[in-house]
Design an enzyme around this catalytic site. Structure first.
Site, PDB file in Angstrom:
ATOM      1  N   GLN A   1      -1.487   1.710  10.311  1.00  0.00           N
ATOM      2  CA  GLN A   1      -0.366   1.680   9.184  1.00  0.00           C
ATOM      3  C   GLN A   1       1.211   2.337  10.282  1.00  0.00           C
ATOM      4  OE1 GLN A   1      -3.559   2.614   8.194  1.00  0.00           O
ATOM      5  NE2 GLN A   1      -2.783   1.720   6.129  1.00  0.00           N
TER       6      GLN A   1
ATOM      7  N   ARG B   1      -7.189  -0.375  -7.325  1.00  0.00           N
ATOM      8  CA  ARG B   1      -7.392   0.692  -5.917  1.00  0.00           C
ATOM      9  C   ARG B   1      -8.259   2.339  -6.823  1.00  0.00           C
ATOM     10  NH1 ARG B   1      -4.945   0.720  -0.519  1.00  0.00           N
ATOM     11  NH2 ARG B   1      -7.037   1.687   0.010  1.00  0.00           N
TER      12      ARG B   1
ATOM     13  N   ASN C   1      -5.764  11.729   0.468  1.00  0.00           N
ATOM     14  CA  ASN C   1      -4.811  11.198   1.570  1.00  0.00           C
ATOM     15  C   ASN C   1      -5.884  10.631   2.327  1.00  0.00           C
ATOM     16  OD1 ASN C   1      -2.067  10.537   1.466  1.00  0.00           O
ATOM     17  ND2 ASN C   1      -2.157  11.983   4.077  1.00  0.00           N
ATOM     18  N   LYS C   2      -5.056   9.148   2.989  1.00  0.00           N
ATOM     19  CA  LYS C   2      -5.477   8.767   4.430  1.00  0.00           C
ATOM     20  C   LYS C   2      -6.599   9.200   5.670  1.00  0.00           C
ATOM     21  CE  LYS C   2      -5.148   4.870   4.597  1.00  0.00           C
ATOM     22  NZ  LYS C   2      -5.820   4.630   3.685  1.00  0.00           N
TER      23      LYS C   2
ATOM     24  N   ASP D   1      -2.210  11.143  -1.905  1.00  0.00           N
ATOM     25  CA  ASP D   1      -2.322   9.705  -3.553  1.00  0.00           C
ATOM     26  C   ASP D   1      -3.068  10.164  -4.146  1.00  0.00           C
ATOM     27  OD1 ASP D   1      -3.171   8.168   0.501  1.00  0.00           O
ATOM     28  OD2 ASP D   1      -3.588   6.862  -1.416  1.00  0.00           O
TER      29      ASP D   1
ATOM     30  N   ARG E   1       0.948  -1.038   0.405  1.00  0.00           N
ATOM     31  CA  ARG E   1      -0.446  -0.127  -0.428  1.00  0.00           C
ATOM     32  C   ARG E   1       0.793   1.041   0.248  1.00  0.00           C
ATOM     33  NH1 ARG E   1       2.663   1.897   3.705  1.00  0.00           N
ATOM     34  NH2 ARG E   1       1.116   3.554   3.643  1.00  0.00           N
ATOM     35  N   GLY E   2       0.324   2.103  -0.136  1.00  0.00           N
ATOM     36  CA  GLY E   2       0.548   3.531  -0.132  1.00  0.00           C
ATOM     37  C   GLY E   2       0.749   4.020  -1.887  1.00  0.00           C
ATOM     38  N   ALA E   3       0.774   5.508  -2.097  1.00  0.00           N
ATOM     39  CA  ALA E   3       0.504   5.767  -3.498  1.00  0.00           C
ATOM     40  C   ALA E   3       1.847   5.079  -4.663  1.00  0.00           C
ATOM     41  CB  ALA E   3      -0.132   6.410  -3.273  1.00  0.00           C
TER      42      ALA E   3
END
Lengths: 349, 349
Positions: free
Chosen positions: B195, B88, B246-247, B236, B45-47
């Site tokens: 996370q 995603r 973002n998150k 993101d 995960r993570g853009a």
């Protein structure tokens, strides 16, 4: 709904809230120390509920004092009061209840220890019964603020389980439903103890009030997207100027509510108002064990040796609070005069 | 630090981030579908990291296409690209990487399928290598914004694990430390996937950068108490006007930062900027399985049948963002012109 806490002949029983919603287990306290530990360990939580528990703990404690003289009894009782006050520092209801029990003792210098003990048990039972009535009155006063159709965000659990019964914030929601309004609830899960997911969702599902749980981080998202009509939370202590101590995260929600034009209400009994304290900065914020964050049900989640900081409460400045709903009146800004008035004429409604 | 993801001869290996910090386990992908699932299931995960994974997934997929003709190969490749894009929706880096791989195919109409496959593998490896370099450049540019002594709040994980290596937000923090500054980090635990607690704390502890984890609800408390000097998060997707996806929870932190006079920085590669989108309202926000909230490691936490809503991201309007740190420049408001300039002259620094 089962009672949060009850006085039986020679013991106090409370629902072990750490086990909910999976198991409904009674936790039995036979003495003052058992109650202190139950409060510290969060077997019971919620400002009004720990007030009731503390009162019952003092009544249980009075039974174990061996002294037959009033002076001896009172000295031991006062020592027990000090121990109880240290159980949790932020919620003022605990102090309020212990002081009420202590005043009861002070007023009975001419009575036998037997009579005092009996009276303390009655007093503790009164505090419980009054609390439920107060919550219903908070509900009646507060539901007038709720539109006919409303989606309400709440944080932590200010429900039946946080009180003697019915609840403060959830009491307002219950009263709105009873008044025929169409209410839906968004419940913040409320880390680290997950009172929203475990307790608030449980209570509302039992009452067939629609509830959806969100992570604490999503409250602002739903406010910004217009999904939330108003916020209601409970309180652990309210300073004379209207600053509110409540579960960690409340401050954030209040700021976000203001930013998004969403009303932010606090529902609490008058016993939560602490006129001895001028502003929220003077309220002690309990720091709890960091392992409440890094360990979940005996599973370590974070890296070995990870450091965490775990303040259990925060302070919401009065300027973010739209109104404070009490059993006597809905207080709006300016809070200083409004809150003072509540306690000046406690008998007049 | 072990690599987040690596291309081996006929497979891709990535650290299974669901298992960290307890176990460092490699997750092996032998085809395009394996990578799609790994991205969907949050193995990686993570853009920026899912951009790299997607590129490698396309290179793996190219190997399995049986067509020897360019037209046939390209048609199959495009179909695989569509499948990858659905893994995603929010982070634009995935699309950016898939488009870069597709352009590679489009530019090789006169080459053999063998040559194209080989070139796609090289391209995927380049994307990985470039990402690490880009992060180091983001670090160099960003650390200039950090005071000599600073306590920095970050949310989720925008570290080595969210990228090819080094990290974006954590890259800035690493660069500040390498420049001899005294930095401490507050890491939001970041529900529901944790996370912050699992990955950010792990990375920073490995690098001996002091880190303390807090619940997401406590970010405002520490800002209000003056404990946080600045906030840095990843992104993101960044719209043309500077709105940042973002998150979930990032929006709240940005509002609280503004309210408390704390600078709020976003660190991201230029590939995160999506000039095709005018504002954040057009960015799709992924809704994930509600059981990510109500179930923890196969333990049901909430009541049976509890409903939850689980948006994985939120949108922070540009007006809350102090600056966007990219590999080319630190962009400050007005973002529209600044962000456009970044992509107009990609070669000029």
């Amino acid at each position: 709904m089962v009672p949060t806490i009850r006085w039986l002949d020679n013991k106090v029983e409370m629902i072990d809230q750490r086990k909910l919603p999976h198991r409904l287990e009674w936790y039995t306290c036979r003495g003052h120390g058992d109650i202190v530990r139950a409060i510290e360990k969060m077997v019971i939580r919620g400002a009004p509920a720990i007030g009731i528990a503390a009162a019952m703990g003092m009544a249980l404690g009075a039974r174990s004092i061996k002294d037959r003289s009033y002076r001896g009894f009172r000295a031991k009782f006062r020592k027990m009061a000090d121990g109880m006050l240290r159980a949790r520092p932020t919620a003022v209801n605990l102090r309020w209840a212990v002081e009420r029990m202590t005043r009861t003792v002070e007023g009975m210098a001419d009575r036998s220890v037997e009579e005092i003990r009996h009276r303390l048990e009655q007093e503790a039972e009164s505090i419980l019964a009054e609390d439920i009535e107060i919550n219903k009155e908070i509900g009646r006063k507060g539901e007038k603020l709720i539109p006919r159709t409303a989606t309400i965000l709440t944080h932590c659990n200010a429900g039946a389980l946080a009180t003697g019964g019915y609840g403060t914030a959830l009491g307002v929601i219950r009263a709105a439903k009873e008044a025929g309004k169409s209410v839906k609830v968004f419940a913040d899960e409320t880390r680290p103890w997950l009172q929203g997911l475990r307790l608030t969702a449980f209570e509302l599902m039992e009452d067939r009030i629609p509830v959806q749980v969100i992570v604490d981080s999503a409250a602002g998202y739903f406010m910004r997207n217009g999904k939330i009509d108003l916020v209601i939370t409970g309180a652990d202590r309210i300073a004379a100027n209207g600053d509110v101590a409540n579960k960690i995260g409340t401050y954030q929600i209040a700021v976000l509510a203001k930013e998004n034009g969403v009303p932010f209400y606090v529902a609490a009994p008058i016993s939560t108002v602490d006129l001895d304290i001028g502003s929220g900065g003077q309220i002690p914020v309990e720091e709890r064990d960091p392992r409440e964050i890094s360990i979940f049900r005996n599973h370590r989640i974070g890296p070995q040796g990870v450091k965490a900081l775990n303040p259990a409460f925060d302070i919401t400045p009065a300027r973010y609070v739209t109104a404070i709903i009490t059993e006597k009146a809905v207080v709006k800004p300016p809070y200083k005069s409004g809150l003072k008035k509540l306690q000046e004429n406690p008998r007049k409604a």
